[in-house]
Scaffold this motif. Sequence first.
Motif, PDB file in Angstrom:
ATOM      1  N   MET A  31       0.841  -1.196   0.000  1.00 41.92           N
ATOM      2  CA  MET A  31       0.000   0.000   0.000  1.00 41.92           C
ATOM      3  C   MET A  31       0.882   1.254   0.000  1.00 41.92           C
ATOM      4  O   MET A  31       1.813   1.364   0.789  1.00 41.92           O
ATOM      5  CB  MET A  31      -0.927   0.011   1.216  1.00 41.92           C
ATOM      6  N   VAL A  66      -3.838   6.801  -4.257  1.00 36.18           N
ATOM      7  CA  VAL A  66      -3.666   5.682  -3.329  1.00 36.18           C
ATOM      8  C   VAL A  66      -3.573   4.396  -4.139  1.00 36.18           C
ATOM      9  O   VAL A  66      -4.440   4.118  -4.975  1.00 36.18           O
ATOM     10  CB  VAL A  66      -4.848   5.598  -2.337  1.00 36.18           C
ATOM     11  N   TRP A 123      -3.669   0.378  -3.937  1.00 33.30           N
ATOM     12  CA  TRP A 123      -4.121  -0.698  -3.056  1.00 33.30           C
ATOM     13  C   TRP A 123      -4.559  -1.882  -3.900  1.00 33.30           C
ATOM     14  O   TRP A 123      -5.451  -1.762  -4.723  1.00 33.30           O
ATOM     15  CB  TRP A 123      -5.273  -0.188  -2.161  1.00 33.30           C
ATOM     16  N   HIS A 137      -6.710   4.910  -6.571  1.00 30.57           N
ATOM     17  CA  HIS A 137      -7.790   5.759  -6.096  1.00 30.57           C
ATOM     18  C   HIS A 137      -7.243   7.190  -6.030  1.00 30.57           C
ATOM     19  O   HIS A 137      -6.271   7.450  -5.326  1.00 30.57           O
ATOM     20  CB  HIS A 137      -8.284   5.295  -4.734  1.00 30.57           C
ATOM     21  N   VAL A 174      -9.478  -0.873   5.710  1.00 31.18           N
ATOM     22  CA  VAL A 174     -10.007  -0.543   4.389  1.00 31.18           C
ATOM     23  C   VAL A 174     -11.527  -0.589   4.480  1.00 31.18           C
ATOM     24  O   VAL A 174     -12.102  -1.643   4.756  1.00 31.18           O
ATOM     25  CB  VAL A 174      -9.499  -1.530   3.314  1.00 31.18           C
ATOM     26  N   ARG A 199     -13.635   7.140   2.900  1.00 34.21           N
ATOM     27  CA  ARG A 199     -12.974   5.875   2.571  1.00 34.21           C
ATOM     28  C   ARG A 199     -11.654   5.800   3.316  1.00 34.21           C
ATOM     29  O   ARG A 199     -11.047   6.832   3.609  1.00 34.21           O
ATOM     30  CB  ARG A 199     -12.735   5.757   1.069  1.00 34.21           C
ATOM     31  N   TRP A 236      -7.856   3.729   3.458  1.00 37.97           N
ATOM     32  CA  TRP A 236      -6.831   2.804   2.973  1.00 37.97           C
ATOM     33  C   TRP A 236      -5.645   3.005   3.901  1.00 37.97           C
ATOM     34  O   TRP A 236      -4.792   3.868   3.663  1.00 37.97           O
ATOM     35  CB  TRP A 236      -6.451   3.114   1.530  1.00 37.97           C
ATOM     36  N   VAL A 270      -5.677   7.755   5.566  1.00 42.67           N
ATOM     37  CA  VAL A 270      -4.480   7.075   5.091  1.00 42.67           C
ATOM     38  C   VAL A 270      -3.478   6.987   6.233  1.00 42.67           C
ATOM     39  O   VAL A 270      -3.631   7.650   7.255  1.00 42.67           O
ATOM     40  CB  VAL A 270      -3.850   7.807   3.880  1.00 42.67           C
TER      41      VAL A 270
END
Length: 218
Positions: free
Chosen positions: A90, A101, A103, A108, A140, A151, A153, A173
Amino acid sequence: NAMSDPELQDWARSEQGPGQSVPSIWPAAHGAGRGVGIALLVIELLAVAVGFWRTQSASGLVLWLLWLLILGMIVLGAITAKLVRGVGTMSYVIDDHRLTVFWTGHKHVIALAEIIEVEYDPYLPVPSSGWEPLWPGLVVWTRRRGDGIWRAWATLPPRGPVRIRTMTGGVAVSPSRPVPFFVDIQRPRAGCPPPSFEIAVHLKRDTHTQPPRPGAGP
């Protein structure tokens, strides 16, 4: 497949436009997610081995159930292996216009112009969500809140991620170096001023001191 570090660096260089700075790569922090995932993968492989061993003496309905169990564990093991690799690779890439991002092989994108506030407060209580209750270190999830869709991650517990609020919601994040990440995401790029948003950093909370004045440094 998820990108390796060299692949990410090649991608970052390919994304660099004329007169733009080289995109910076921020790997996710090393949390417990990879170790927990490897432990789950070992358990699943052991279940497959035990199930196969039991098929040697089983028959009828029991044999069919054992084969279903073995197939189920193989599928679950493949999913677990993908998530383990995703946790280990990640990454977050910042260029002149966006935060990307990476993943499990997917990208993303969050436009820097959409960012309103970036906050890091490890003392702020946040409930567990997504995989976190079952798989510590795998943060996640997607949730609808009053200010939009959020969201995450991340690879750290709920109190660890950096929260980025945008015009349509936000993201969480967990860069391995959160404070330099703040500096990087707000610095001017390609001779243009940075997006207008506030950086709120709370690295330590002391109830015996007065809160910092607006605009004061950390």
